[in-house]
Design a protein around this motif. Structure first.
Motif, PDB file in Angstrom:
ATOM      1  N   ILE A  69       3.028  18.866  -1.372  1.00 34.63           N
ATOM      2  CA  ILE A  69       1.630  18.430  -1.315  1.00 34.63           C
ATOM      3  C   ILE A  69       1.093  18.536   0.113  1.00 34.63           C
ATOM      4  N   LEU A  89      -4.543  12.806  -3.862  1.00 40.32           N
ATOM      5  CA  LEU A  89      -3.428  13.746  -3.953  1.00 40.32           C
ATOM      6  C   LEU A  89      -2.243  13.263  -3.132  1.00 40.32           C
ATOM      7  N   GLN A 116      -2.241  20.490   0.953  1.00 39.98           N
ATOM      8  CA  GLN A 116      -3.362  19.852   1.636  1.00 39.98           C
ATOM      9  C   GLN A 116      -3.840  20.695   2.816  1.00 39.98           C
ATOM     10  N   HIS A 164       2.750   9.624   3.801  1.00 38.84           N
ATOM     11  CA  HIS A 164       1.838  10.208   2.815  1.00 38.84           C
ATOM     12  C   HIS A 164       0.936   9.143   2.203  1.00 38.84           C
ATOM     13  N   GLN A 176      -8.441  14.245  -1.585  1.00 39.12           N
ATOM     14  CA  GLN A 176      -7.220  14.499  -0.832  1.00 39.12           C
ATOM     15  C   GLN A 176      -6.395  13.228  -0.686  1.00 39.12           C
ATOM     16  N   SER A 186       6.158  15.527  -2.423  1.00 39.39           N
ATOM     17  CA  SER A 186       5.320  15.090  -1.298  1.00 39.39           C
ATOM     18  C   SER A 186       5.276  16.155  -0.210  1.00 39.39           C
TER      19      SER A 186
END
Length: 411
Positions: A217, A124, A221, A27, A121, A214
């Motif tokens: 996310i 994020l 995304q 990530h 992004q 994560s």
């Protein structure tokens, strides 16, 4: 620029003491690098290159100059065109779309925002790591000390510093003593770990929370990107690579509709009589050629990150709820000592009886130490644990059961 590149290189290198894992690095390192790198490329291509070229029919009355038309159409957006095939004249675009409902008024502005959205992004993806750096506070680095940065391997393991515990009569039939490693640094580390058993729940809870955050996310995304592209991922998905290699006139996929390479633009102005006059033009958007390929790659990358993150979270849940599973993972993949009659059995008892938070702390130690140093740490941990718990009936019962099961009794 050099300082910026140096800082980016430091970010990719990571810390000397690891306080995360491969999933988190997917990530905040790999994904952030992809988004930031592409944002930089597109920013340079847009502002130092030529992101759009528009033309009108030759001799069109009231058509503005080319550079002005390019800028106008880039700012005000373009419309997707449809191919109409004429066998005699060949393929051409018609500025008026075949559409229904609100799609008739649809214009494409968002390709201007690709570089900005990529940066958002990236931020994020980096958020969990940013939170973890603040919450972790260098705790693991203070515990590990120089063992991670200066392993030294055999130098610190001095037998003159080693200690031994002679066991009581309950274990005398299996082994006579429990030795330490003789390494001062691993001995200090084992004492820190042992003395903090049961006190690391909040630290580990924060780490596990960020792992699950994560993973969430990654899904966010994917669907944010799909929304940005007008549903290209959910409506076309895995067929995107095959769509890219088709002749443009045959393409009907959502990615071509969202990021058109050839599009239409209508320039409106007031004529000499005060009426509104429109000039239609056809525009080429070369950046969208790259955008289409990037977002096709991104589709598979985000799928990989989502699948891997989900699998990791399932693994983490198993670690939390199943002590036997934790013990088997540690015993199989973390190595063994050379003193199998005593030390390894004590270590297996520790693995199977400590909480998931204490298991995770040992996991952090394993990820930061060289293999030999970790073996020395295990020897010291078993020594200190036996010294502290040798008179505990529960410990005696479990250890004797393990010894009898493995048939380690000396003759």
């Amino acid at each position: 620029m050099y300082d910026l590149i140096s800082k980016a290189a430091d970010l990719l290198t990571g810390d000397a003491v690891k306080t995360d894992n491969f999933m988190l690095r997917l990530h905040y390192m790999a994904s952030v690098t992809i988004f930031v790198g592409y944002s930089m490329i597109i920013t340079v291509s847009t502002y130092a290159g030529d992101p759009i070229d528009c033309i009108t029919s030759k001799g069109t009355q009231g058509a503005p100059p080319g550079n002005f038309l390019d800028t106008y159409c880039y700012i005000h957006g373009t419309s997707t065109l449809d191919w109409y095939v004429d066998i005699n004249a060949g393929s051409h675009r018609n500025i008026k779309q075949n559409c229904e409902g609100d799609e008739c008024d649809r214009k494409h502005y968002y390709y201007q925002w690709v570089s900005v959205v990529c940066l958002l992004q990236a931020a994020l993806f980096y958020l969990p790591h940013y939170l973890w750096m603040g919450w972790e506070g260098g705790m693991m680095e203070r515990m590990i000390g120089t063992l991670a940065t200066e392993p030294k391997y055999y130098i610190d393991a001095d037998q003159q510093n080693a200690r031994s515990i002679y066991v009581n009569e309950n274990f005398s039939g299996f082994f006579s003593l429990i030795p330490s490693s003789g390494c001062k640094r691993t001995r200090n580390l084992s004492r820190i770990i042992l003395n903090t058993f049961g006190e690391n729940r909040l630290y580990v809870f924060k780490f596990y929370f960020l792992e699950f955050l994560s993973a969430a996310i990654a899904f966010v995304q994917f669907f944010l990107t799909d929304m940005f592209l007008g549903g290209s991922y959910t409506k076309n998905g895995a067929s995107l690579p095959f769509d890219l290699v088709q002749v443009e006139s045959n393409r009907t996929d959502r990615l071509e509709w969202s990021l058109p390479i050839i599009s239409g633009c209508t320039y409106t102005q007031y004529g000499s009589g005060g009426g509104i006059k429109s000039v239609q033009s056809v525009c080429v958007l070369p950046n969208n050629v790259v955008h289409q390929k990037f977002y096709t790659f991104l589709y598979f990358w985000l799928l990989f990150v989502m699948i891997y993150s989900t699998a990791h979270c399932v693994f983490r849940l198993a670690i939390i709820v199943n002590p036997i599973f934790r013990g088997n993972i540690a015993s199989r993949y973390w190595g063994e000592t050379d003193i199998k009659e005593s030390t390894d059995h004590i270590i297996r008892h520790i693995y199977s009886n400590i909480s998931f938070s204490d298991w995770q702390m040992i996991s952090f130690v394993h990820s930061n130490l060289a293999e030999y140093n970790f073996v020395l740490f295990l020897e010291d941990l078993s020594f200190d644990y036996f010294e502290k718990n040798q008179d505990d009936p529960k410990f005696q019962k479990d250890l004797l059961s393990r010894l009898n099961k493995d048939g380690k009794k000396n003759l």
